[in-house]
Design a protein around this motif. Structure first.
Motif, PDB file in Angstrom:
ATOM      1  N   GLY A  24      17.604  -3.324  67.254  1.00  0.00           N
ATOM      2  CA  GLY A  24      18.275  -2.110  67.658  1.00  0.00           C
ATOM      3  C   GLY A  24      18.295  -1.102  66.520  1.00  0.00           C
ATOM      4  N   ALA A  25      18.316   0.181  66.889  1.00  0.00           N
ATOM      5  CA  ALA A  25      18.258   1.241  65.886  1.00  0.00           C
ATOM      6  C   ALA A  25      19.422   1.113  64.919  1.00  0.00           C
ATOM      7  CB  ALA A  25      18.280   2.604  66.578  1.00  0.00           C
ATOM      8  N   GLY A  26      19.102   1.101  63.633  1.00  0.00           N
ATOM      9  CA  GLY A  26      20.133   1.077  62.619  1.00  0.00           C
ATOM     10  C   GLY A  26      20.546  -0.295  62.146  1.00  0.00           C
ATOM     11  N   TRP A  27      20.249  -1.358  62.905  1.00  0.00           N
ATOM     12  CA  TRP A  27      20.662  -2.702  62.508  1.00  0.00           C
ATOM     13  C   TRP A  27      19.606  -3.339  61.615  1.00  0.00           C
ATOM     14  CZ3 TRP A  27      25.480  -4.298  63.122  1.00  0.00           C
ATOM     15  CH2 TRP A  27      26.260  -3.743  64.149  1.00  0.00           C
ATOM     16  N   SER A  28      20.045  -3.944  60.524  1.00  0.00           N
ATOM     17  CA  SER A  28      19.148  -4.591  59.578  1.00  0.00           C
ATOM     18  C   SER A  28      19.709  -5.957  59.197  1.00  0.00           C
ATOM     19  CB  SER A  28      18.994  -3.726  58.329  1.00  0.00           C
ATOM     20  OG  SER A  28      18.177  -4.352  57.372  1.00  0.00           O
ATOM     21  N   ILE A  29      18.871  -6.978  59.204  1.00  0.00           N
ATOM     22  CA  ILE A  29      19.300  -8.342  58.902  1.00  0.00           C
ATOM     23  C   ILE A  29      19.538  -8.502  57.403  1.00  0.00           C
ATOM     24  CG2 ILE A  29      18.633 -10.770  58.935  1.00  0.00           C
ATOM     25  CD1 ILE A  29      16.985 -10.133  61.456  1.00  0.00           C
ATOM     26  N   ASP A  30      20.734  -8.963  57.031  1.00  0.00           N
ATOM     27  CA  ASP A  30      21.007  -9.249  55.626  1.00  0.00           C
ATOM     28  C   ASP A  30      21.300 -10.729  55.375  1.00  0.00           C
ATOM     29  OD1 ASP A  30      23.458  -9.190  56.885  1.00  0.00           O
ATOM     30  OD2 ASP A  30      24.399  -7.782  55.495  1.00  0.00           O
ATOM     31  N   PHE A  31      21.324 -11.548  56.430  1.00  0.00           N
ATOM     32  CA  PHE A  31      21.449 -12.999  56.282  1.00  0.00           C
ATOM     33  C   PHE A  31      20.825 -13.653  57.503  1.00  0.00           C
ATOM     34  CE2 PHE A  31      24.086 -16.748  57.562  1.00  0.00           C
ATOM     35  CZ  PHE A  31      23.519 -17.645  56.666  1.00  0.00           C
ATOM     36  N   LYS A 116      32.564  -6.791  58.687  1.00  0.00           N
ATOM     37  CA  LYS A 116      32.045  -6.202  59.918  1.00  0.00           C
ATOM     38  C   LYS A 116      30.556  -6.505  60.109  1.00  0.00           C
ATOM     39  CE  LYS A 116      35.788  -2.900  60.178  1.00  0.00           C
ATOM     40  NZ  LYS A 116      36.227  -1.531  60.516  1.00  0.00           N
ATOM     41  N   GLY A 117      29.810  -5.577  60.725  1.00  0.00           N
ATOM     42  CA  GLY A 117      28.425  -5.867  61.051  1.00  0.00           C
ATOM     43  C   GLY A 117      28.310  -6.625  62.357  1.00  0.00           C
ATOM     44  N   ARG A 118      27.246  -7.427  62.485  1.00  0.00           N
ATOM     45  CA  ARG A 118      27.015  -8.209  63.707  1.00  0.00           C
ATOM     46  C   ARG A 118      26.626  -9.640  63.336  1.00  0.00           C
ATOM     47  NH1 ARG A 118      22.068  -6.245  66.854  1.00  0.00           N
ATOM     48  NH2 ARG A 118      23.402  -4.665  67.814  1.00  0.00           N
ATOM     49  N   TRP A 119      27.355 -10.610  63.888  1.00  0.00           N
ATOM     50  CA  TRP A 119      27.040 -12.028  63.748  1.00  0.00           C
ATOM     51  C   TRP A 119      26.436 -12.531  65.063  1.00  0.00           C
ATOM     52  CZ3 TRP A 119      27.202 -15.385  59.692  1.00  0.00           C
ATOM     53  CH2 TRP A 119      27.988 -15.068  58.578  1.00  0.00           C
ATOM     54  N   THR A 120      25.342 -13.307  64.975  1.00  0.00           N
ATOM     55  CA  THR A 120      24.699 -13.884  66.149  1.00  0.00           C
ATOM     56  C   THR A 120      24.272 -15.317  65.834  1.00  0.00           C
ATOM     57  OG1 THR A 120      23.771 -11.711  66.703  1.00  0.00           O
ATOM     58  CG2 THR A 120      22.856 -13.610  67.870  1.00  0.00           C
ATOM     59  N   VAL A 218      31.688  -1.814  66.240  1.00  0.00           N
ATOM     60  CA  VAL A 218      31.256  -0.425  66.359  1.00  0.00           C
ATOM     61  C   VAL A 218      32.509   0.419  66.217  1.00  0.00           C
ATOM     62  CG1 VAL A 218      30.241   1.329  67.836  1.00  0.00           C
ATOM     63  CG2 VAL A 218      29.274  -0.974  67.799  1.00  0.00           C
ATOM     64  N   ASP A 219      32.585   1.189  65.139  1.00  0.00           N
ATOM     65  CA  ASP A 219      33.831   1.867  64.793  1.00  0.00           C
ATOM     66  C   ASP A 219      34.932   0.814  64.705  1.00  0.00           C
ATOM     67  OD1 ASP A 219      32.554   4.372  64.700  1.00  0.00           O
ATOM     68  OD2 ASP A 219      32.727   4.571  66.875  1.00  0.00           O
ATOM     69  N   GLN A 220      35.937   0.897  65.560  1.00  0.00           N
ATOM     70  CA  GLN A 220      37.005  -0.096  65.519  1.00  0.00           C
ATOM     71  C   GLN A 220      36.929  -1.084  66.680  1.00  0.00           C
ATOM     72  OE1 GLN A 220      40.584   2.307  65.266  1.00  0.00           O
ATOM     73  NE2 GLN A 220      40.485   2.375  63.049  1.00  0.00           N
ATOM     74  N   HIS A 221      35.936  -0.964  67.530  1.00  0.00           N
ATOM     75  CA  HIS A 221      35.806  -1.867  68.661  1.00  0.00           C
ATOM     76  C   HIS A 221      35.057  -3.132  68.269  1.00  0.00           C
ATOM     77  CE1 HIS A 221      37.349   0.516  72.036  1.00  0.00           C
ATOM     78  NE2 HIS A 221      36.868   1.569  71.401  1.00  0.00           N
ATOM     79  N   LEU A 222      35.446  -4.236  68.895  1.00  0.00           N
ATOM     80  CA  LEU A 222      34.667  -5.469  68.858  1.00  0.00           C
ATOM     81  C   LEU A 222      33.890  -5.548  70.163  1.00  0.00           C
ATOM     82  CD1 LEU A 222      37.234  -8.102  67.548  1.00  0.00           C
ATOM     83  CD2 LEU A 222      35.310  -7.128  66.293  1.00  0.00           C
ATOM     84  N   ILE A 223      32.569  -5.757  70.069  1.00  0.00           N
ATOM     85  CA  ILE A 223      31.716  -5.858  71.239  1.00  0.00           C
ATOM     86  C   ILE A 223      31.062  -7.240  71.235  1.00  0.00           C
ATOM     87  CG2 ILE A 223      29.681  -4.937  72.431  1.00  0.00           C
ATOM     88  CD1 ILE A 223      30.282  -2.250  71.126  1.00  0.00           C
ATOM     89  N   PHE A 224      31.268  -7.986  72.308  1.00  0.00           N
ATOM     90  CA  PHE A 224      30.691  -9.315  72.447  1.00  0.00           C
ATOM     91  C   PHE A 224      29.465  -9.226  73.342  1.00  0.00           C
ATOM     92  CE2 PHE A 224      35.098  -9.907  71.347  1.00  0.00           C
ATOM     93  CZ  PHE A 224      35.100 -11.008  70.505  1.00  0.00           C
ATOM     94  N   HIS A 273      23.298 -12.564  60.296  1.00  0.00           N
ATOM     95  CA  HIS A 273      24.229 -11.443  60.201  1.00  0.00           C
ATOM     96  C   HIS A 273      23.416 -10.194  59.974  1.00  0.00           C
ATOM     97  CE1 HIS A 273      27.041  -8.562  58.300  1.00  0.00           C
ATOM     98  NE2 HIS A 273      27.904  -9.105  59.132  1.00  0.00           N
ATOM     99  N   GLU A 274      23.870  -9.072  60.596  1.00  0.00           N
ATOM    100  CA  GLU A 274      23.201  -7.784  60.443  1.00  0.00           C
ATOM    101  C   GLU A 274      24.206  -6.724  60.031  1.00  0.00           C
ATOM    102  OE1 GLU A 274      20.285  -7.324  64.074  1.00  0.00           O
ATOM    103  OE2 GLU A 274      21.922  -8.701  64.564  1.00  0.00           O
ATOM    104  N   VAL A 275      23.711  -5.754  59.313  1.00  0.00           N
ATOM    105  CA  VAL A 275      24.518  -4.615  58.887  1.00  0.00           C
ATOM    106  C   VAL A 275      23.948  -3.359  59.551  1.00  0.00           C
ATOM    107  CG1 VAL A 275      23.117  -4.262  56.800  1.00  0.00           C
ATOM    108  CG2 VAL A 275      25.454  -3.387  56.884  1.00  0.00           C
ATOM    109  N   PHE A 276      24.830  -2.435  59.897  1.00  0.00           N
ATOM    110  CA  PHE A 276      24.372  -1.183  60.522  1.00  0.00           C
ATOM    111  C   PHE A 276      24.150  -0.144  59.431  1.00  0.00           C
ATOM    112  CE2 PHE A 276      24.762   2.824  62.840  1.00  0.00           C
ATOM    113  CZ  PHE A 276      23.900   2.580  63.898  1.00  0.00           C
ATOM    114  N   LEU A 277      22.919   0.335  59.332  1.00  0.00           N
ATOM    115  CA  LEU A 277      22.549   1.338  58.346  1.00  0.00           C
ATOM    116  C   LEU A 277      22.544   2.705  59.004  1.00  0.00           C
ATOM    117  CD1 LEU A 277      19.590  -0.573  56.643  1.00  0.00           C
ATOM    118  CD2 LEU A 277      21.994  -0.477  55.949  1.00  0.00           C
ATOM    119  N   LYS A 278      23.454   3.562  58.593  1.00  0.00           N
ATOM    120  CA  LYS A 278      23.560   4.884  59.202  1.00  0.00           C
ATOM    121  C   LYS A 278      22.437   5.800  58.725  1.00  0.00           C
ATOM    122  CE  LYS A 278      28.559   4.603  59.777  1.00  0.00           C
ATOM    123  NZ  LYS A 278      29.872   5.215  59.496  1.00  0.00           N
TER     124      LYS A 278
END
Length: 278
Positions: A24-31, A116-120, A218-224, A273-278
């Motif tokens: 996805g746009a902006g997401w980059s894997i850091d682990f 934060k970021g995204r865990w999968t 995403v901002d302050q929301h948790l999205i599953f 884990h991914e981090v969102f790069l703005k």
């Protein structure tokens, strides 16, 4: 625990065995760990007695409870057939009673912790719904005061900020097979005060097939997400989890019923884990 709750729609299976470089746009894997081996730079065995669990967590793949083979991690609950001593302690220092059940639990605590970021994780559980089954993929605040305590700042009680909890995948067999819970634990503002129901979704899917289970901020929301598809957005936009969190994978036995077939297996293909790069 999940009785009386409505199961939402069943998702299809995503058969991709390897993640792409970014999702996805902006997401980059850091682990990323694809479990070609058990990497102690990423994980440690965790021995702790919580939730009145009937099994004993053991280290170093004792009794084949934490095995890495053929590119996947297998966390197992094993019936030894006779009781043996257990060295697991609860948060008050009480020792687990003798038990005939042993299991695997790993944590990235003091190894891989992220804000934060995204865990999968891509995982599956066969023969779900058996009484006592309690496999989980979840996150906990890095200042949590439960064992192992390795840093001076690990003094925060659950579920206060610093010790907050997010459950990405949790199968509690009370509700039958082929479902799981995804939720944030809402802190009530005092030690031990966690609301398990307020921010929870119960989702139906085939647990014996591999799926990707994730949570993102995403901002302050948790999205599953399930296989990349949004299934639940936390209705409470308050930023309850500003702290670094570490990941946990475990298979617990939550009651004293007999196991129908042993072992039980949580199989994990990979974690990232991914981090969102703005």
């Amino acid at each position: 625990m999940l009785l009386g709750l409505t199961l939402l729609g069943t998702a299809g299976c995503n058969m991709a065995s390897q993640p792409v470089a970014s999702s996805g746009a902006g997401w980059s894997i850091d682990f990323f760990d694809d479990f070609e081996r058990f990497n102690t730079d990423n994980w440690q065995d965790q021995r702790i007695w919580v939730n009145a669990e009937d099994q004993c967590y053991v280290p170093d793949n004792q009794f084949n409870t934490r095995q890495v083979t053929d590119g996947t991690l297998k966390l197992r609950v094993v019936d030894l057939g006779e009781k043996r001593p257990c060295d697991n302690l609860d948060k008050f220092g009480q020792q687990h009673p003798d038990t005939q059940y042993v299991a695997g639990r790993i944590a990235s605590k003091n190894r891989k912790e992220f804000v934060k970021g995204r865990w999968t994780a891509r995982l599956r559980v066969e023969d779900s719904g058996q009484s006592g089954m309690f496999p989980a993929w979840w996150l906990l605040g890095a200042q949590n005061n439960e064992a192992p305590v390795e840093e001076a700042d690990e003094t925060v009680c659950w579920p206060m900020t610093g010790s907050g909890e997010i459950d990405i995948f949790e199968h509690h067999s009370d509700g039958g097979p082929d479902h799981y819970a995804a939720r944030a634990i809402k802190s009530m503002g005092y030690c031990g005060g966690g609301d398990w129901q307020a921010l929870m979704l119960v989702q139906a899917t085939r647990l014996d097939e591999f799926h990707e289970y994730s949570v993102e901020w995403v901002d302050q929301h948790l999205i599953f997400r399930l296989d990349g598809v949004e299934i639940y957005r936390s209705p409470d936009p308050e930023d309850q989890f500003p702290e670094p969190l570490f990941a946990i994978l475990n298979f617990a036995k939550i009651n004293d019923s007999s196991m129908l077939g042993s072992p039980w297996v949580l199989e994990v293909d990979w974690v990232r884990h991914e981090v969102f790069l703005k």
